[in-house]
Scaffold this motif. Structure first.
Motif, PDB file in Angstrom:
ATOM      1  N   LEU A  40      14.849   8.432 -10.864  1.00 43.33           N
ATOM      2  CA  LEU A  40      14.767   7.424  -9.818  1.00 43.33           C
ATOM      3  C   LEU A  40      16.123   6.972  -9.284  1.00 43.33           C
ATOM      4  O   LEU A  40      16.298   6.892  -8.078  1.00 43.33           O
ATOM      5  N   PRO A  41      17.093   6.692 -10.132  1.00 43.44           N
ATOM      6  CA  PRO A  41      18.397   6.315  -9.572  1.00 43.44           C
ATOM      7  C   PRO A  41      19.046   7.457  -8.780  1.00 43.44           C
ATOM      8  O   PRO A  41      19.855   7.233  -7.900  1.00 43.44           O
ATOM      9  N   MET A  42      18.659   8.676  -9.103  1.00 42.88           N
ATOM     10  CA  MET A  42      19.254   9.834  -8.420  1.00 42.88           C
ATOM     11  C   MET A  42      18.191  10.628  -7.683  1.00 42.88           C
ATOM     12  O   MET A  42      18.282  11.838  -7.575  1.00 42.88           O
ATOM     13  N   VAL A  43      17.167   9.939  -7.163  1.00 44.67           N
ATOM     14  CA  VAL A  43      16.026  10.626  -6.561  1.00 44.67           C
ATOM     15  C   VAL A  43      16.449  11.538  -5.414  1.00 44.67           C
ATOM     16  O   VAL A  43      15.818  12.550  -5.146  1.00 44.67           O
ATOM     17  N   ILE A  44      17.552  11.222  -4.787  1.00 46.36           N
ATOM     18  CA  ILE A  44      18.009  12.041  -3.666  1.00 46.36           C
ATOM     19  C   ILE A  44      18.439  13.433  -4.107  1.00 46.36           C
ATOM     20  O   ILE A  44      18.509  14.337  -3.291  1.00 46.36           O
ATOM     21  N   ASN A  45      18.683  13.608  -5.399  1.00 48.49           N
ATOM     22  CA  ASN A  45      19.103  14.920  -5.888  1.00 48.49           C
ATOM     23  C   ASN A  45      17.960  15.729  -6.491  1.00 48.49           C
ATOM     24  O   ASN A  45      18.168  16.844  -6.937  1.00 48.49           O
ATOM     25  N   SER A  46      16.781  15.164  -6.543  1.00 47.40           N
ATOM     26  CA  SER A  46      15.632  15.858  -7.118  1.00 47.40           C
ATOM     27  C   SER A  46      14.704  16.301  -5.994  1.00 47.40           C
ATOM     28  O   SER A  46      13.948  15.499  -5.456  1.00 47.40           O
ATOM     29  N   ASP A  47      14.774  17.580  -5.646  1.00 48.64           N
ATOM     30  CA  ASP A  47      13.986  18.084  -4.524  1.00 48.64           C
ATOM     31  C   ASP A  47      12.484  17.887  -4.691  1.00 48.64           C
ATOM     32  O   ASP A  47      11.823  17.469  -3.742  1.00 48.64           O
ATOM     33  N   PRO A  48      11.881  18.151  -5.862  1.00 49.17           N
ATOM     34  CA  PRO A  48      10.428  17.961  -5.970  1.00 49.17           C
ATOM     35  C   PRO A  48      10.008  16.499  -5.798  1.00 49.17           C
ATOM     36  O   PRO A  48       9.029  16.210  -5.121  1.00 49.17           O
ATOM     37  N   ILE A  49      10.751  15.577  -6.387  1.00 48.78           N
ATOM     38  CA  ILE A  49      10.399  14.157  -6.256  1.00 48.78           C
ATOM     39  C   ILE A  49      10.673  13.695  -4.836  1.00 48.78           C
ATOM     40  O   ILE A  49       9.863  12.988  -4.230  1.00 48.78           O
ATOM     41  N   LYS A  50      11.802  14.099  -4.293  1.00 54.24           N
ATOM     42  CA  LYS A  50      12.135  13.729  -2.917  1.00 54.24           C
ATOM     43  C   LYS A  50      11.068  14.229  -1.952  1.00 54.24           C
ATOM     44  O   LYS A  50      10.599  13.486  -1.091  1.00 54.24           O
ATOM     45  N   ALA A  51      10.633  15.463  -2.121  1.00 54.27           N
ATOM     46  CA  ALA A  51       9.609  16.042  -1.249  1.00 54.27           C
ATOM     47  C   ALA A  51       8.297  15.277  -1.374  1.00 54.27           C
ATOM     48  O   ALA A  51       7.616  15.027  -0.369  1.00 54.27           O
ATOM     49  N   ALA A  52       7.936  14.883  -2.597  1.00 54.82           N
ATOM     50  CA  ALA A  52       6.693  14.144  -2.802  1.00 54.82           C
ATOM     51  C   ALA A  52       6.739  12.778  -2.121  1.00 54.82           C
ATOM     52  O   ALA A  52       5.765  12.346  -1.492  1.00 54.82           O
ATOM     53  N   VAL A  53       7.872  12.103  -2.219  1.00 55.96           N
ATOM     54  CA  VAL A  53       8.006  10.778  -1.609  1.00 55.96           C
ATOM     55  C   VAL A  53       8.007  10.885  -0.090  1.00 55.96           C
ATOM     56  O   VAL A  53       7.299  10.147   0.600  1.00 55.96           O
ATOM     57  N   VAL A  54       8.787  11.819   0.454  1.00 55.87           N
ATOM     58  CA  VAL A  54       8.844  11.990   1.910  1.00 55.87           C
ATOM     59  C   VAL A  54       7.473  12.369   2.451  1.00 55.87           C
ATOM     60  O   VAL A  54       7.029  11.843   3.481  1.00 55.87           O
TER      61      VAL A  54
ATOM     62  N   ARG B 260       0.832  -1.213   0.000  1.00 60.63           N
ATOM     63  CA  ARG B 260       0.000   0.000   0.000  1.00 60.63           C
ATOM     64  C   ARG B 260       0.863   1.258   0.000  1.00 60.63           C
ATOM     65  O   ARG B 260       0.550   2.232  -0.680  1.00 60.63           O
ATOM     66  N   LEU B 261       1.964   1.249   0.757  1.00 60.51           N
ATOM     67  CA  LEU B 261       2.875   2.395   0.741  1.00 60.51           C
ATOM     68  C   LEU B 261       3.431   2.597  -0.659  1.00 60.51           C
ATOM     69  O   LEU B 261       3.449   3.722  -1.175  1.00 60.51           O
ATOM     70  N   ALA B 262       3.874   1.523  -1.300  1.00 57.48           N
ATOM     71  CA  ALA B 262       4.424   1.623  -2.660  1.00 57.48           C
ATOM     72  C   ALA B 262       3.372   2.155  -3.631  1.00 57.48           C
ATOM     73  O   ALA B 262       3.673   3.020  -4.464  1.00 57.48           O
ATOM     74  N   GLU B 263       2.138   1.696  -3.509  1.00 54.61           N
ATOM     75  CA  GLU B 263       1.065   2.187  -4.377  1.00 54.61           C
ATOM     76  C   GLU B 263       0.804   3.671  -4.133  1.00 54.61           C
ATOM     77  O   GLU B 263       0.614   4.437  -5.078  1.00 54.61           O
ATOM     78  N   ASN B 264       0.793   4.073  -2.864  1.00 54.27           N
ATOM     79  CA  ASN B 264       0.555   5.479  -2.540  1.00 54.27           C
ATOM     80  C   ASN B 264       1.677   6.374  -3.059  1.00 54.27           C
ATOM     81  O   ASN B 264       1.429   7.484  -3.520  1.00 54.27           O
ATOM     82  N   VAL B 265       2.909   5.889  -2.984  1.00 58.06           N
ATOM     83  CA  VAL B 265       4.034   6.660  -3.513  1.00 58.06           C
ATOM     84  C   VAL B 265       3.915   6.773  -5.029  1.00 58.06           C
ATOM     85  O   VAL B 265       4.149   7.840  -5.597  1.00 58.06           O
ATOM     86  N   LYS B 266       3.514   5.686  -5.694  1.00 63.31           N
ATOM     87  CA  LYS B 266       3.305   5.744  -7.148  1.00 63.31           C
ATOM     88  C   LYS B 266       2.256   6.792  -7.500  1.00 63.31           C
ATOM     89  O   LYS B 266       2.435   7.564  -8.448  1.00 63.31           O
TER      90      LYS B 266
END
Length: 141
Positions: free
Chosen positions: A109-123, A88-94
């Motif tokens: 995705l391989p560098m998600v730690i460097n993408s602030d908008p994607i990182k913020a959305a996942v966190v 469910r967490l994986a689905e919600n993140v998707k």
């Protein structure tokens, strides 16, 4: 090709570790009462010096009682979540990442730690999931 559930869970754990997300067992009220009671009793018995001593002892007792009440979100995701909760967490993140194009995700995705908008959305989704779905209080350290 969209990322697999395991890849998303791995990303969630990496970001949780980077952001130092922790889950606290709801013991803050209990600690407050213990520390406050120590300070009040100390004040009644010893005046200003008693406030200092009672507050210090009360705070130490509260801290001792609350030890091991904080857990890393990484540990929660890896060891405490059931496979269904991880799914469910994986689905919600998707779902949270749907506003990004597939091309962005494949590149980032391989560098998600460097993408602030994607990182913020996942966190944000991790915190929301743990708070609403699992009833946990999440804190940043």
């Amino acid at each position: 090709m969209p990322p697999s559930q395991d890849q998303i869970i791995d990303i969630c754990t990496v970001l949780s570790e980077q952001e130092q997300l922790n889950v606290t067992v709801k013991e803050a009220g209990k600690g407050f009462l213990i520390a406050g009671t120590g300070a009040a009793v100390g004040t009644l018995l010893g005046g200003p010096a008693g406030l200092f001593i009672g507050g210090t002892i009360g705070s130490a007792v509260a801290a001792y009682n609350c030890r091991d009440k904080c857990k890393s979100v990484v540990d929660i995701i890896r060891y405490d979540m059931t496979p269904d909760q991880q799914r469910r967490l994986a689905e919600n993140v998707k779902v949270a990442l749907q506003s990004f194009t597939a091309e962005d995700l494949l590149i980032v995705l391989p560098m998600v730690i460097n993408s602030d908008p994607i990182k913020a959305a996942v966190v944000k989704e991790i915190v929301r999931f743990l708070t609403s779905e699992m009833g946990m209080a999440v804190s940043y350290t």
